[in-house]
Design a protein around this motif. Structure first.
Motif, PDB file in Angstrom:
ATOM      1  N   GLY A   8     -54.745  -8.498 -38.186  1.00 16.31           N
ATOM      2  CA  GLY A   8     -53.770  -7.946 -39.112  1.00 16.31           C
ATOM      3  C   GLY A   8     -53.001  -6.747 -38.611  1.00 16.31           C
ATOM      4  N   GLY A   9     -53.325  -6.274 -37.413  1.00 15.25           N
ATOM      5  CA  GLY A   9     -52.579  -5.144 -36.887  1.00 15.25           C
ATOM      6  C   GLY A   9     -51.178  -5.557 -36.483  1.00 15.25           C
ATOM      7  N   GLY A  10     -50.377  -4.550 -36.128  1.00 13.38           N
ATOM      8  CA  GLY A  10     -49.019  -4.840 -35.705  1.00 13.38           C
ATOM      9  C   GLY A  10     -48.148  -3.612 -35.703  1.00 13.38           C
ATOM     10  N   LEU A  18     -49.592  -2.622 -44.104  1.00 10.24           N
ATOM     11  CA  LEU A  18     -50.323  -3.623 -43.331  1.00 10.24           C
ATOM     12  C   LEU A  18     -51.667  -3.843 -44.003  1.00 10.24           C
ATOM     13  N   ARG A  19     -52.207  -5.034 -43.807  1.00  4.01           N
ATOM     14  CA  ARG A  19     -53.542  -5.335 -44.308  1.00  4.01           C
ATOM     15  C   ARG A  19     -54.395  -5.804 -43.143  1.00  4.01           C
ATOM     16  N   LEU A  20     -55.428  -5.052 -42.857  1.00  2.73           N
ATOM     17  CA  LEU A  20     -56.371  -5.413 -41.807  1.00  2.73           C
ATOM     18  C   LEU A  20     -57.539  -6.180 -42.420  1.00  2.73           C
ATOM     19  N   SER A  21     -58.019  -7.150 -41.673  1.00  2.00           N
ATOM     20  CA  SER A  21     -59.193  -7.898 -42.091  1.00  2.00           C
ATOM     21  C   SER A  21     -60.221  -7.900 -40.974  1.00  2.00           C
ATOM     22  N   GLU A  88     -48.428   9.026 -37.796  1.00  2.00           N
ATOM     23  CA  GLU A  88     -49.741   9.551 -37.394  1.00  2.00           C
ATOM     24  C   GLU A  88     -50.883   8.580 -37.696  1.00  2.00           C
ATOM     25  N   ASP A  89     -50.598   7.481 -38.370  1.00  2.00           N
ATOM     26  CA  ASP A  89     -51.607   6.446 -38.575  1.00  2.00           C
ATOM     27  C   ASP A  89     -51.715   5.517 -37.366  1.00  2.00           C
ATOM     28  N   THR A  90     -50.827   5.679 -36.407  1.00  2.00           N
ATOM     29  CA  THR A  90     -50.845   4.843 -35.206  1.00  2.00           C
ATOM     30  C   THR A  90     -52.153   5.018 -34.453  1.00  2.00           C
ATOM     31  N   ALA A  91     -52.844   3.914 -34.208  1.00  2.00           N
ATOM     32  CA  ALA A  91     -54.146   3.950 -33.546  1.00  2.00           C
ATOM     33  C   ALA A  91     -54.662   2.520 -33.402  1.00  2.00           C
ATOM     34  N   VAL A  92     -55.737   2.399 -32.658  1.00  2.00           N
ATOM     35  CA  VAL A  92     -56.512   1.161 -32.681  1.00  2.00           C
ATOM     36  C   VAL A  92     -57.518   1.293 -33.814  1.00  2.00           C
ATOM     37  N   TYR A  93     -57.555   0.296 -34.673  1.00  2.00           N
ATOM     38  CA  TYR A  93     -58.449   0.307 -35.825  1.00  2.00           C
ATOM     39  C   TYR A  93     -59.629  -0.616 -35.563  1.00  2.00           C
ATOM     40  N   TYR A  94     -60.818  -0.078 -35.858  1.00  2.00           N
ATOM     41  CA  TYR A  94     -62.055  -0.789 -35.606  1.00  2.00           C
ATOM     42  C   TYR A  94     -62.824  -0.997 -36.906  1.00  2.00           C
ATOM     43  N   CYS A  95     -63.381  -2.164 -37.015  1.00  2.00           N
ATOM     44  CA  CYS A  95     -64.317  -2.494 -38.089  1.00  2.00           C
ATOM     45  C   CYS A  95     -65.725  -2.279 -37.543  1.00  2.00           C
ATOM     46  N   GLN A 117     -54.569  -3.113 -32.898  1.00  2.00           N
ATOM     47  CA  GLN A 117     -53.593  -2.030 -32.751  1.00  2.00           C
ATOM     48  C   GLN A 117     -52.674  -1.969 -33.966  1.00  2.00           C
ATOM     49  N   VAL A 118     -52.524  -0.763 -34.479  1.00  2.00           N
ATOM     50  CA  VAL A 118     -51.549  -0.483 -35.532  1.00  2.00           C
ATOM     51  C   VAL A 118     -50.580   0.556 -34.992  1.00  2.00           C
ATOM     52  N   THR A 119     -49.302   0.211 -35.006  1.00  2.00           N
ATOM     53  CA  THR A 119     -48.269   1.125 -34.539  1.00  2.00           C
ATOM     54  C   THR A 119     -47.247   1.326 -35.648  1.00  2.00           C
TER      55      THR A 119
END
Length: 122
Positions: A8-10, A18-21, A88-95, A117-119
């Motif tokens: 779901g990143g992008g 965005l919605r991450l799963s 500032e939310d730009t980052a790699v998101y981990y579950c 990755q969320v950019t």
């Protein structure tokens, strides 16, 4: 074998959503508090949100009111709805699955996904 797979990143403009799963397998999902962390380049992996077994929600101050965590016990997934995104939310998101310790510390999570990755562009 425990697997956590984020999706779901992008790339999104500031103010967007965005919605991450995170799909899990190999663990008893109902036994684990689940969390989301993020890591920007050159920075530490920071706590974003968590949801415990009774559904209690936890958020970092920086995302309160903008992000919402949820879990689906049937599908064994955890999601993160991100609204009003900022650069500032730009980052790699981990579950991650919590295995013991401080809920807000990455060291307390024993199982991790590969990250998505969320950019957020300004």
């Amino acid at each position: 074998q425990v697997q956590l797979v984020e999706s779901g990143g992008g790339l999104v403009q500031a103010g967007g959503s965005l919605r991450l799963s995170c799909a899990t397998s190999g663990l008893t999902f109902s036994d684990y508090t689940m969390g989301w962390f993020r890591q920007a380049p050159g920075k530490e992996r920071d706590f974003v949100s968590a949801i415990n077994l009774s559904g209690r929600l936890y958020y970092a101050d920086s995302v309160k009111g903008r992000f919402t965590i949820s879990r689906d016990k049937v599908k064994s997934t955890v999601s993160l709805q991100m609204n009003s995104l900022k650069p500032e939310d730009t980052a790699v998101y981990y579950c991650a699955a919590f295995t013991g310790g401080s809920l807000y510390s990455a060291n307390a999570y024993g199982y991790w996904g590969q990250g998505t990755q969320v950019t957020v562009s300004s």
